[in-house]
Design a protein around this motif. Structure first.
Motif, short mmCIF file in Angstrom:
data_model
loop_
_atom_site.label_atom_id
_atom_site.label_comp_id
_atom_site.label_asym_id
_atom_site.label_seq_id
_atom_site.Cartn_x
_atom_site.Cartn_y
_atom_site.Cartn_z
N SER A 1 -3.41 43.77 -0.98
CA SER A 1 -4.19 42.91 -0.09
C SER A 1 -3.45 41.66 0.37
CB SER A 1 -5.49 42.50 -0.78
OG SER A 1 -5.22 41.80 -1.99
N GLY A 2 -2.37 41.28 -0.32
CA GLY A 2 -1.63 40.09 0.08
C GLY A 2 -2.36 38.82 -0.30
N LEU A 3 -1.96 37.73 0.36
CA LEU A 3 -2.55 36.42 0.05
C LEU A 3 -2.98 35.80 1.37
CD1 LEU A 3 -3.06 34.53 -2.34
CD2 LEU A 3 -0.87 33.46 -1.89
N SER A 4 -4.23 36.00 1.72
CA SER A 4 -4.72 35.57 3.03
C SER A 4 -4.70 34.06 3.20
CB SER A 4 -6.15 36.09 3.25
OG SER A 4 -7.02 35.62 2.23
N THR A 5 -4.87 33.31 2.11
CA THR A 5 -4.88 31.85 2.21
C THR A 5 -3.54 31.29 2.64
OG1 THR A 5 -4.35 31.67 -0.15
CG2 THR A 5 -6.68 31.61 0.49
N ALA A 6 -2.47 32.04 2.43
CA ALA A 6 -1.14 31.60 2.86
C ALA A 6 -0.68 32.30 4.13
CB ALA A 6 -0.13 31.87 1.74
N GLY A 7 -1.55 33.08 4.74
CA GLY A 7 -1.18 33.78 5.96
C GLY A 7 -0.23 34.92 5.71
N ALA A 8 -0.25 35.50 4.52
CA ALA A 8 0.67 36.57 4.18
C ALA A 8 -0.10 37.88 4.03
CB ALA A 8 1.41 36.26 2.88
N ALA B 1 4.82 30.20 -0.36
CA ALA B 1 5.10 28.98 -1.10
C ALA B 1 4.46 27.75 -0.46
CB ALA B 1 6.60 28.77 -1.23
N GLN B 2 4.09 27.85 0.82
CA GLN B 2 3.48 26.72 1.52
C GLN B 2 2.05 27.05 1.90
OE1 GLN B 2 6.06 25.71 4.79
NE2 GLN B 2 7.49 24.62 3.48
N ALA B 3 1.25 27.35 0.91
CA ALA B 3 -0.16 27.67 1.15
C ALA B 3 -0.89 26.45 1.71
CB ALA B 3 -0.81 28.13 -0.14
N VAL B 4 -1.68 26.68 2.72
CA VAL B 4 -2.39 25.59 3.39
C VAL B 4 -3.60 25.17 2.55
CG1 VAL B 4 -3.61 24.89 5.48
CG2 VAL B 4 -1.64 26.45 5.62
N ASP B 5 -3.72 23.86 2.32
CA ASP B 5 -4.87 23.27 1.64
C ASP B 5 -5.12 23.88 0.25
OD1 ASP B 5 -5.34 21.67 3.84
OD2 ASP B 5 -6.64 23.15 4.80
N SER B 6 -4.08 24.27 -0.42
CA SER B 6 -4.24 24.83 -1.76
C SER B 6 -2.90 24.74 -2.50
CB SER B 6 -4.72 26.28 -1.73
OG SER B 6 -3.76 27.11 -1.11
N VAL B 7 -3.00 24.83 -3.82
CA VAL B 7 -1.78 24.81 -4.64
C VAL B 7 -1.12 26.18 -4.57
CG1 VAL B 7 -0.88 24.49 -6.97
CG2 VAL B 7 -2.79 23.08 -6.15
N PRO B 8 0.18 26.26 -4.34
CA PRO B 8 0.85 27.57 -4.30
C PRO B 8 0.64 28.34 -5.60
CG PRO B 8 2.31 25.83 -3.50
CD PRO B 8 1.11 25.15 -4.06
N GLN B 9 0.34 29.60 -5.46
CA GLN B 9 0.17 30.46 -6.62
C GLN B 9 1.53 31.05 -6.98
OE1 GLN B 9 -3.38 32.99 -6.60
NE2 GLN B 9 -4.04 31.99 -4.71
N TRP B 10 2.23 30.35 -7.84
CA TRP B 10 3.62 30.69 -8.10
C TRP B 10 3.77 32.05 -8.77
CZ3 TRP B 10 6.86 28.30 -5.32
CH2 TRP B 10 6.67 26.97 -4.97
N ASN B 11 2.78 32.50 -9.48
CA ASN B 11 2.88 33.83 -10.06
C ASN B 11 2.95 34.91 -8.97
OD1 ASN B 11 0.23 33.13 -9.37
ND2 ASN B 11 -0.63 34.67 -10.75
N LEU B 12 2.17 34.72 -7.91
CA LEU B 12 2.19 35.68 -6.80
C LEU B 12 3.45 35.51 -5.95
CD1 LEU B 12 -1.55 35.51 -5.69
CD2 LEU B 12 -0.46 37.07 -7.32
N VAL B 13 3.92 34.28 -5.81
CA VAL B 13 5.17 34.06 -5.08
C VAL B 13 6.33 34.75 -5.80
CG1 VAL B 13 6.82 32.32 -4.30
CG2 VAL B 13 4.37 31.88 -4.10
N MET B 14 6.38 34.61 -7.13
CA MET B 14 7.45 35.24 -7.89
C MET B 14 7.33 36.76 -7.88
SD MET B 14 9.46 32.86 -8.85
CE MET B 14 9.05 31.99 -7.33
N ALA B 15 6.10 37.28 -7.84
CA ALA B 15 5.92 38.72 -7.69
C ALA B 15 6.48 39.21 -6.35
CB ALA B 15 4.45 39.08 -7.82
N ALA B 16 6.24 38.42 -5.30
CA ALA B 16 6.80 38.77 -3.98
C ALA B 16 8.32 38.70 -4.00
CB ALA B 16 6.24 37.82 -2.92
#
Length: 282
Positions: free
Chosen positions: A64-71, A239-254
């Motif tokens: 499903s990706g990460l919609s909050t980061a536009g990914a 890594a530059q999620a808008v209006d939220s803290v980056p979810q580094w676990n998901l960034v590292m998975a990517a």
């Protein structure tokens, strides 16, 4: 003669092991970080031992990706990156090997000038000509398309130069023998030059595939449609999620998922890659 000194062997092995640890440690940290929940990073300390969220994190990013980061889901972006890397690598090799063949084996006016004109483009990387290239691509209607992602990056002066050097090492007697046997230029190219250049083509394919896969600036510039996003360019969006803290676990998975295809290409073609780099005789 190379002297056999045990202490020197141990020292060289120690240096190699140290180098591997330095290079592999960031990859290890990314892999471990991708197995933890997002709350594990709230203290600002990255854990160094595996967590229990590996399947959840990777399935979320692939599905499903990460919609909050536009990914969008990584599966589609990995496919886009794969298409881009394959087209760039194949196109660069096809254009370079034929242009090197023409420069070495055909006698025409301004032949050396053509070669040096190609070689000089090494001084003009994509970043230098990014504005006029974008203007041309936009005027041709190739924004948000696979053609726009690949065509501007498909020519390679480096590969042309390397194939030229390979062809210059082929003995003239082989060319004369082919001519006596009645082989035309394209038959000589297809049946003699290409088989002799297989290892060099394999080595260049690995290098050019990684070059195409790791492209960041160009895909980021010309793609606004999520269906054409590439995985490397989208890591920044994660890594530059808008209006939220980056979810580094998901960034590292990517990051780990983005690293797998080029690693598989290098491992799968390792023998030909090494042989193509060290082979000096035909």
């Amino acid at each position: 003669m190379v002297e056999d000194r045990p202490w020197l062997n141990r020292l060289t092995h120690l240096v190699l092991i140290l180098g591997v640890l330095i290079v592999a440690f960031p990859v290890y940290v990314a892999l471990i970080a991708s197995t933890h929940p997002a709350t594990a990073f709230s203290t600002g300390v990255i854990p160094l031992w595996p967590g229990d969220q590996m399947w959840e994190n990777y399935s979320l990013m692939m599905g499903s990706g990460l919609s909050t980061a536009g990914a969008p889901p990584l599966a589609g972006m990995i496919l886009n990156s794969l298409i881009m890397a394959l087209v760039i690598a194949t196109g660069k090799i096809a254009i370079s090997v034929t242009s090197a063949f023409a420069i070495v084996y055909f006698r025409f006016r301004f032949r050396q000038l053509a070669f040096w004109a190609i070689f000089v483009t090494l001084m003009l990387p994509v970043e230098v000509r990014i504005v006029p290239t974008f203007k041309v691509v936009a005027d041709l209607g190739m924004l948000n398309s696979y053609a726009g992602l690949t065509v501007p990056l498909i020519a390679s002066a480096t590969a042309t130069f390397l194939f030229r050097q390979v062809f210059l090492t082929i003995p003239d007697e082989l060319t004369e023998a082919a001519r006596i046997d009645g082989a035309g230029p394209m038959k000589f190219f297809r049946d003699i030059l290409l088989p002799l250049s297989q290892t060099n083509i394999a080595a260049l394919f690995v290098i050019l595939f990684i070059y195409g896969w790791n492209q960041y600036l160009w895909p980021l510039l010309i793609t606004t449609d999520a269906s054409y996003y590439t995985v490397v360019a989208s890591i920044k969006r994660l890594a530059q999620a808008v209006d939220s803290v980056p979810q580094w676990n998901l960034v590292m998975a990517a990051v780990i998922l983005a690293m797998l295809p080029p690693v598989l290409v290098v491992v799968g073609m390792q023998r030909l890659f090494v042989k193509g780099l060290v082979e000096t005789e035909k």
